[in-house]
Scaffold this motif. Structure first.
Motif, mmCIF file in Angstrom:
data_model
loop_
_atom_site.group_PDB
_atom_site.id
_atom_site.type_symbol
_atom_site.label_atom_id
_atom_site.label_comp_id
_atom_site.label_asym_id
_atom_site.label_seq_id
_atom_site.Cartn_x
_atom_site.Cartn_y
_atom_site.Cartn_z
ATOM 1 N N SER A 204 3.025 16.098 23.824
ATOM 2 C CA SER A 204 3.382 17.227 22.954
ATOM 3 C C SER A 204 4.451 16.855 21.939
ATOM 4 C CB SER A 204 3.864 18.404 23.805
ATOM 5 O OG SER A 204 2.842 18.853 24.679
ATOM 6 N N ALA A 205 5.237 15.814 22.241
ATOM 7 C CA ALA A 205 6.317 15.411 21.352
ATOM 8 C C ALA A 205 5.893 14.333 20.350
ATOM 9 C CB ALA A 205 7.500 14.903 22.176
ATOM 10 N N LEU A 206 4.653 13.864 20.432
ATOM 11 C CA LEU A 206 4.203 12.819 19.514
ATOM 12 C C LEU A 206 4.127 13.345 18.085
ATOM 13 C CD1 LEU A 206 1.351 11.144 21.622
ATOM 14 C CD2 LEU A 206 3.701 10.339 21.292
ATOM 15 N N GLN A 207 4.351 12.457 17.144
ATOM 16 C CA GLN A 207 4.286 12.796 15.728
ATOM 17 C C GLN A 207 2.967 12.276 15.150
ATOM 18 O OE1 GLN A 207 8.047 11.248 13.978
ATOM 19 N NE2 GLN A 207 8.566 10.856 16.129
ATOM 20 N N GLU A 208 2.557 12.820 14.017
ATOM 21 C CA GLU A 208 1.319 12.327 13.392
ATOM 22 C C GLU A 208 1.374 12.481 11.889
ATOM 23 O OE1 GLU A 208 -1.269 14.019 11.776
ATOM 24 O OE2 GLU A 208 -0.332 16.010 11.918
ATOM 25 N N HIS A 209 0.590 11.641 11.219
ATOM 26 C CA HIS A 209 0.434 11.764 9.777
ATOM 27 C C HIS A 209 -0.865 11.096 9.357
ATOM 28 C CE1 HIS A 209 2.828 7.958 10.265
ATOM 29 N NE2 HIS A 209 1.848 7.500 9.490
ATOM 30 N N PRO A 210 -1.487 11.574 8.281
ATOM 31 C CA PRO A 210 -2.708 10.935 7.801
ATOM 32 C C PRO A 210 -2.403 9.570 7.200
ATOM 33 C CG PRO A 210 -2.036 12.674 6.307
ATOM 34 C CD PRO A 210 -1.120 12.759 7.491
ATOM 35 N N VAL A 211 -3.353 8.660 7.340
ATOM 36 C CA VAL A 211 -3.208 7.315 6.779
ATOM 37 C C VAL A 211 -4.470 6.979 5.989
ATOM 38 C CG1 VAL A 211 -1.653 6.519 8.597
ATOM 39 C CG2 VAL A 211 -4.124 6.248 8.898
ATOM 40 N N ASN A 212 -4.425 5.889 5.272
ATOM 41 C CA ASN A 212 -5.580 5.436 4.521
ATOM 42 C C ASN A 212 -6.638 4.873 5.455
ATOM 43 O OD1 ASN A 212 -4.729 5.990 1.792
ATOM 44 N ND2 ASN A 212 -3.225 4.349 2.030
ATOM 45 N N PRO A 213 -7.873 4.699 4.984
ATOM 46 C CA PRO A 213 -8.930 4.143 5.836
ATOM 47 C C PRO A 213 -8.487 2.855 6.529
ATOM 48 C CG PRO A 213 -9.885 4.924 3.799
ATOM 49 C CD PRO A 213 -8.394 5.059 3.640
ATOM 50 N N ILE A 214 -8.854 2.735 7.800
ATOM 51 C CA ILE A 214 -8.411 1.598 8.608
ATOM 52 C C ILE A 214 -9.279 0.390 8.295
ATOM 53 C CG2 ILE A 214 -7.823 0.823 10.935
ATOM 54 C CD1 ILE A 214 -6.345 3.333 10.008
ATOM 55 N N ARG A 215 -8.755 -0.479 7.450
ATOM 56 C CA ARG A 215 -9.456 -1.708 7.077
ATOM 57 C C ARG A 215 -8.476 -2.864 7.154
ATOM 58 N NH1 ARG A 215 -11.171 1.601 2.488
ATOM 59 N NH2 ARG A 215 -13.200 2.558 2.937
ATOM 60 N N GLY A 216 -8.958 -3.998 7.642
ATOM 61 C CA GLY A 216 -8.078 -5.150 7.765
ATOM 62 C C GLY A 216 -7.112 -4.972 8.912
ATOM 63 N N ASN A 217 -5.945 -5.590 8.797
ATOM 64 C CA ASN A 217 -4.960 -5.541 9.879
ATOM 65 C C ASN A 217 -3.577 -5.853 9.315
ATOM 66 O OD1 ASN A 217 -3.607 -5.567 12.301
ATOM 67 N ND2 ASN A 217 -5.109 -6.829 13.366
ATOM 68 N N GLY A 218 -2.691 -4.908 9.470
ATOM 69 C CA GLY A 218 -1.335 -5.111 9.002
ATOM 70 C C GLY A 218 -0.533 -3.835 9.123
ATOM 71 N N PRO A 219 0.808 -3.924 9.021
ATOM 72 C CA PRO A 219 1.657 -2.740 9.208
ATOM 73 C C PRO A 219 1.417 -1.651 8.175
ATOM 74 C CG PRO A 219 2.926 -4.627 8.408
ATOM 75 C CD PRO A 219 1.580 -5.147 8.794
ATOM 76 N N GLU A 220 0.790 -1.997 7.042
ATOM 77 C CA GLU A 220 0.508 -0.976 6.036
ATOM 78 C C GLU A 220 -0.484 0.061 6.529
ATOM 79 O OE1 GLU A 220 -2.538 -4.160 5.587
ATOM 80 O OE2 GLU A 220 -0.350 -4.139 5.823
ATOM 81 N N LEU A 221 -1.256 -0.263 7.578
ATOM 82 C CA LEU A 221 -2.263 0.664 8.075
ATOM 83 C C LEU A 221 -1.667 1.950 8.637
ATOM 84 C CD1 LEU A 221 -4.821 -1.701 9.883
ATOM 85 C CD2 LEU A 221 -4.906 -0.785 7.561
ATOM 86 N N ILE A 222 -0.433 1.888 9.111
ATOM 87 C CA ILE A 222 0.174 3.062 9.734
ATOM 88 C C ILE A 222 1.070 3.840 8.796
ATOM 89 C CG2 ILE A 222 0.001 1.997 12.017
ATOM 90 C CD1 ILE A 222 3.027 1.508 11.898
ATOM 91 N N LEU A 223 1.169 3.412 7.538
ATOM 92 C CA LEU A 223 2.007 4.125 6.569
ATOM 93 C C LEU A 223 1.342 5.442 6.176
ATOM 94 C CD1 LEU A 223 3.095 1.189 4.234
ATOM 95 C CD2 LEU A 223 4.395 2.256 6.098
ATOM 96 N N PRO A 224 2.123 6.481 5.932
ATOM 97 C CA PRO A 224 1.556 7.759 5.504
ATOM 98 C C PRO A 224 0.719 7.605 4.233
ATOM 99 C CG PRO A 224 3.868 8.036 6.100
ATOM 100 C CD PRO A 224 3.594 6.568 6.098
ATOM 101 N N ARG A 225 -0.367 8.335 4.174
ATOM 102 C CA ARG A 225 -1.262 8.271 3.016
ATOM 103 C C ARG A 225 -0.588 8.867 1.776
ATOM 104 N NH1 ARG A 225 -6.895 11.487 3.239
ATOM 105 N NH2 ARG A 225 -5.393 13.212 3.192
#
Length: 225
Positions: A204-225
């Protein structure tokens, strides 16, 4: 359900957080795009013939294969296990009894249909998450080497995440890690249910945000859209 997640922390951090005593071989590097059948780190407590319990960090295939399966892996999905009947399902009941694990994660992804398009959302905490998991040793034939495989337990969604999906993984609070991992504790449905109850405040305490399409692999994948 959980069909993709991220684990940004390196092995050294996992060792420290989970008080690991033995690190296995071929542990995967940090990844922001972990998918079913990938190798993932799991935390297990094992007991030797002298009764000594040792905490280990091992690499496992994310999609559990029950030890009794012969030949090819099952065609149905085994990367998630429903918590509600885990102790009675043939695929999970042996693991519930004595092969329970923790699956470390930085966060996980779920997809929400917005204006007809599936948009990934990244669900996370400000610290490492430990999903309740199950594991199994499997080999296709007697002459083959053993393979460690694992699944993540899921539960009915908590209210803050209900608009994203009707299921979410079971994130265990640190106070439940010892009991969940203890191989001397015979697992029952009551233990699984207790794990789910303990996980509700964490989820219940987890946070969330939309991100860009999951392609490739890197820390940019989890950045807010």
């Amino acid at each position: 359900m959980c069909g993709g997640y991220a684990l940004a922390e390196p092995t050294e951090v996992l060792e420290d957080v989970f008080n690991v005593e033995l690190v296995g071989e071929n542990l995967p590097a940090p990844s922001w795009n972990i998918r079913p059948t990938n190798q993932v780190p799991i935390v297990v407590d094992s007991q030797d013939e002298n009764g000594t319990i040792q905490r280990r960090l091992e690499s496992a295939r994310w999609s559990l294969i029950p030890s009794w399966v012969k030949g090819e892996p099952p065609k149905f999905s085994t990367f998630n296990a429903r918590s509600e009947d885990a102790a009675s399902k043939a695929s999970w009941r042996d693991a519930v009894k004595s092969k329970r694990c923790l699956v470390p994660a930085s966060g996980y992804y779920e997809w929400v249909v917005e204006d007809g398009v599936k948009v990934p959302h990244y669900i996370h905490d400000d610290k490492l998450i430990a999903f309740a998991g199950l594991y199994s040793w499997w080999r296709a034939q007697p002459e083959d080497p053993w393979m460690l495989t694992a699944t993540i337990l899921t539960m009915a969604t908590v209210e803050p995440l209900a608009y994203i999906h009707d299921r979410n993984p079971v994130p265990l609070p640190e106070g439940m890690w010892e009991q969940w991992l203890d191989p001397t504790v015979v697992g029952t449905q009551e233990l699984v249910d207790a794990a789910v109850a303990a996980a509700i405040p964490v989820a219940s305490a987890l946070q969330e945000h939309p991100v860009n399409p999951i392609r490739g692999n890197g820390p940019e994948l989890i950045l807010p859209r």
